[in-house]
Design a protein around this motif. Structure first.
Motif, PDB file in Angstrom:
ATOM      1  N   PHE A  64       0.834  -1.203   0.000  1.00  0.00           N
ATOM      2  CA  PHE A  64       0.000   0.000   0.000  1.00  0.00           C
ATOM      3  C   PHE A  64       0.868   1.253   0.000  1.00  0.00           C
ATOM      4  N   ILE A  65       1.879   1.269   0.851  1.00  0.00           N
ATOM      5  CA  ILE A  65       2.790   2.409   0.957  1.00  0.00           C
ATOM      6  C   ILE A  65       3.487   2.654  -0.379  1.00  0.00           C
ATOM      7  N   GLU A  66       3.948   1.582  -0.995  1.00  0.00           N
ATOM      8  CA  GLU A  66       4.645   1.707  -2.273  1.00  0.00           C
ATOM      9  C   GLU A  66       3.702   2.239  -3.352  1.00  0.00           C
ATOM     10  N   GLU A  67       2.512   1.674  -3.410  1.00  0.00           N
ATOM     11  CA  GLU A  67       1.546   2.078  -4.432  1.00  0.00           C
ATOM     12  C   GLU A  67       1.078   3.520  -4.237  1.00  0.00           C
ATOM     13  N   MET A  68       0.893   3.927  -2.994  1.00  0.00           N
ATOM     14  CA  MET A  68       0.398   5.274  -2.710  1.00  0.00           C
ATOM     15  C   MET A  68       1.531   6.303  -2.604  1.00  0.00           C
ATOM     16  N   LYS A  69       2.776   5.823  -2.672  1.00  0.00           N
ATOM     17  CA  LYS A  69       3.950   6.704  -2.580  1.00  0.00           C
ATOM     18  C   LYS A  69       3.906   7.542  -1.302  1.00  0.00           C
ATOM     19  N   THR A  70       3.865   6.843  -0.197  1.00  0.00           N
ATOM     20  CA  THR A  70       3.793   7.499   1.102  1.00  0.00           C
ATOM     21  C   THR A  70       4.714   6.769   2.077  1.00  0.00           C
ATOM     22  N   THR A  71       4.529   7.020   3.365  1.00  0.00           N
ATOM     23  CA  THR A  71       5.359   6.370   4.383  1.00  0.00           C
ATOM     24  C   THR A  71       4.487   5.600   5.366  1.00  0.00           C
ATOM     25  N   LYS A  72       5.128   4.681   6.047  1.00  0.00           N
ATOM     26  CA  LYS A  72       4.436   3.896   7.069  1.00  0.00           C
ATOM     27  C   LYS A  72       3.944   4.821   8.179  1.00  0.00           C
ATOM     28  N   GLU A  73       4.765   5.819   8.539  1.00  0.00           N
ATOM     29  CA  GLU A  73       4.397   6.753   9.604  1.00  0.00           C
ATOM     30  C   GLU A  73       3.124   7.519   9.240  1.00  0.00           C
ATOM     31  N   THR A  74       3.033   7.944   7.972  1.00  0.00           N
ATOM     32  CA  THR A  74       1.840   8.675   7.530  1.00  0.00           C
ATOM     33  C   THR A  74       0.606   7.799   7.643  1.00  0.00           C
ATOM     34  N   ILE A  75       0.705   6.571   7.153  1.00  0.00           N
ATOM     35  CA  ILE A  75      -0.446   5.657   7.196  1.00  0.00           C
ATOM     36  C   ILE A  75      -0.845   5.375   8.637  1.00  0.00           C
ATOM     37  N   ARG A  76       0.121   5.114   9.483  1.00  0.00           N
ATOM     38  CA  ARG A  76      -0.185   4.833  10.891  1.00  0.00           C
ATOM     39  C   ARG A  76      -0.833   6.054  11.560  1.00  0.00           C
ATOM     40  N   TYR A  77      -0.353   7.239  11.211  1.00  0.00           N
ATOM     41  CA  TYR A  77      -0.936   8.459  11.767  1.00  0.00           C
ATOM     42  C   TYR A  77      -2.397   8.588  11.340  1.00  0.00           C
ATOM     43  N   TYR A  78      -2.677   8.369  10.070  1.00  0.00           N
ATOM     44  CA  TYR A  78      -4.060   8.457   9.587  1.00  0.00           C
ATOM     45  C   TYR A  78      -4.941   7.404  10.239  1.00  0.00           C
ATOM     46  N   ILE A  79      -4.384   6.224  10.483  1.00  0.00           N
ATOM     47  CA  ILE A  79      -5.145   5.178  11.168  1.00  0.00           C
ATOM     48  C   ILE A  79      -5.397   5.600  12.620  1.00  0.00           C
ATOM     49  N   ASP A  80      -4.360   6.106  13.288  1.00  0.00           N
ATOM     50  CA  ASP A  80      -4.505   6.561  14.677  1.00  0.00           C
ATOM     51  C   ASP A  80      -5.541   7.678  14.793  1.00  0.00           C
ATOM     52  N   GLU A  81      -5.584   8.546  13.784  1.00  0.00           N
ATOM     53  CA  GLU A  81      -6.532   9.662  13.782  1.00  0.00           C
ATOM     54  C   GLU A  81      -7.919   9.242  13.280  1.00  0.00           C
ATOM     55  N   LYS A  82      -8.051   7.962  12.953  1.00  0.00           N
ATOM     56  CA  LYS A  82      -9.320   7.376  12.491  1.00  0.00           C
ATOM     57  C   LYS A  82      -9.777   7.962  11.148  1.00  0.00           C
ATOM     58  N   LEU A  83      -8.821   8.424  10.350  1.00  0.00           N
ATOM     59  CA  LEU A  83      -9.143   8.881   9.007  1.00  0.00           C
ATOM     60  C   LEU A  83      -9.179   7.707   8.036  1.00  0.00           C
ATOM     61  N   MET A  84      -8.451   6.662   8.382  1.00  0.00           N
ATOM     62  CA  MET A  84      -8.469   5.424   7.604  1.00  0.00           C
ATOM     63  C   MET A  84      -8.781   4.280   8.568  1.00  0.00           C
ATOM     64  N   THR A  85      -9.521   3.300   8.077  1.00  0.00           N
ATOM     65  CA  THR A  85      -9.906   2.191   8.943  1.00  0.00           C
ATOM     66  C   THR A  85      -9.724   0.846   8.240  1.00  0.00           C
ATOM     67  N   PRO A  86      -8.467   0.508   7.909  1.00  0.00           N
ATOM     68  CA  PRO A  86      -8.258  -0.806   7.285  1.00  0.00           C
ATOM     69  C   PRO A  86      -8.557  -1.921   8.288  1.00  0.00           C
ATOM     70  N   LYS A  87      -8.944  -3.057   7.760  1.00  0.00           N
ATOM     71  CA  LYS A  87      -9.225  -4.205   8.627  1.00  0.00           C
ATOM     72  C   LYS A  87      -7.919  -4.869   9.031  1.00  0.00           C
ATOM     73  N   LYS A  88      -7.921  -5.483  10.218  1.00  0.00           N
ATOM     74  CA  LYS A  88      -6.766  -6.247  10.670  1.00  0.00           C
ATOM     75  C   LYS A  88      -7.074  -7.728  10.469  1.00  0.00           C
ATOM     76  N   VAL A  89      -6.134  -8.412   9.831  1.00  0.00           N
ATOM     77  CA  VAL A  89      -6.234  -9.850   9.623  1.00  0.00           C
ATOM     78  C   VAL A  89      -4.965 -10.466  10.187  1.00  0.00           C
ATOM     79  N   ASP A  90      -5.118 -11.349  11.153  1.00  0.00           N
ATOM     80  CA  ASP A  90      -3.967 -11.975  11.824  1.00  0.00           C
ATOM     81  C   ASP A  90      -2.994 -10.923  12.353  1.00  0.00           C
ATOM     82  N   GLY A  91      -3.540  -9.844  12.897  1.00  0.00           N
ATOM     83  CA  GLY A  91      -2.711  -8.800  13.506  1.00  0.00           C
ATOM     84  C   GLY A  91      -2.061  -7.854  12.520  1.00  0.00           C
ATOM     85  N   ARG A  92      -2.384  -7.976  11.237  1.00  0.00           N
ATOM     86  CA  ARG A  92      -1.793  -7.107  10.216  1.00  0.00           C
ATOM     87  C   ARG A  92      -2.890  -6.373   9.461  1.00  0.00           C
ATOM     88  N   TYR A  93      -2.573  -5.149   9.097  1.00  0.00           N
ATOM     89  CA  TYR A  93      -3.539  -4.381   8.333  1.00  0.00           C
ATOM     90  C   TYR A  93      -3.639  -4.919   6.914  1.00  0.00           C
TER      91      TYR A  93
END
Length: 116
Positions: free
Chosen positions: A6-35
């Protein structure tokens, strides 16, 4: 897809994605503890990126996202219009401040050149 792809395809960083998830702007599902990211997550990320490129803060983006529950209704459009109007007022104030700073710097430059 997993976060790395996802990070590679969206040309972003893990920190950015985690921040958006923490801020509840993105809500990917967790499967076996992984997004696991879907097409909806891609769309959400692209929307966030577009709004950030407009200069909108995370707080404002959260407000806009909250309005999605009224998707394609007059209430959503009016609320988003109010948000945009408010942001435009802030930009006008900032432009005025910057214009005044520019004038002050130009005047200081003229005074210094006159002394040379």
């Amino acid at each position: 897809m997993r976060i790395g792809q996802f990070i590679e395809e969206m040309k972003t960083t893990k920190e950015t994605i985690r921040y958006y998830i923490d801020e509840k702007l993105m809500t990917p599902k967790k499967v076996d503890g992984r997004y696991e990211f879907t097409e909806k997550d891609k769309k959400d990320f692209k929307s966030i990126r577009e709004l950030r490129e407009m200069g909108l803060s995370i707080r404002v983006i959260k407000e806009i996202k909250k309005n999605k529950e009224f998707c394609d209704t007059k209430k959503q459009w009016e609320s988003n219009l109010n948000i945009i109007d408010s942001e435009l007022v802030k930009i006008e104030i900032e432009l005025e401040r910057l214009s005044n700073e520019k004038i002050a710097l130009i005047n200081a430059k003229k005074k210094l050149k006159n002394k040379l």
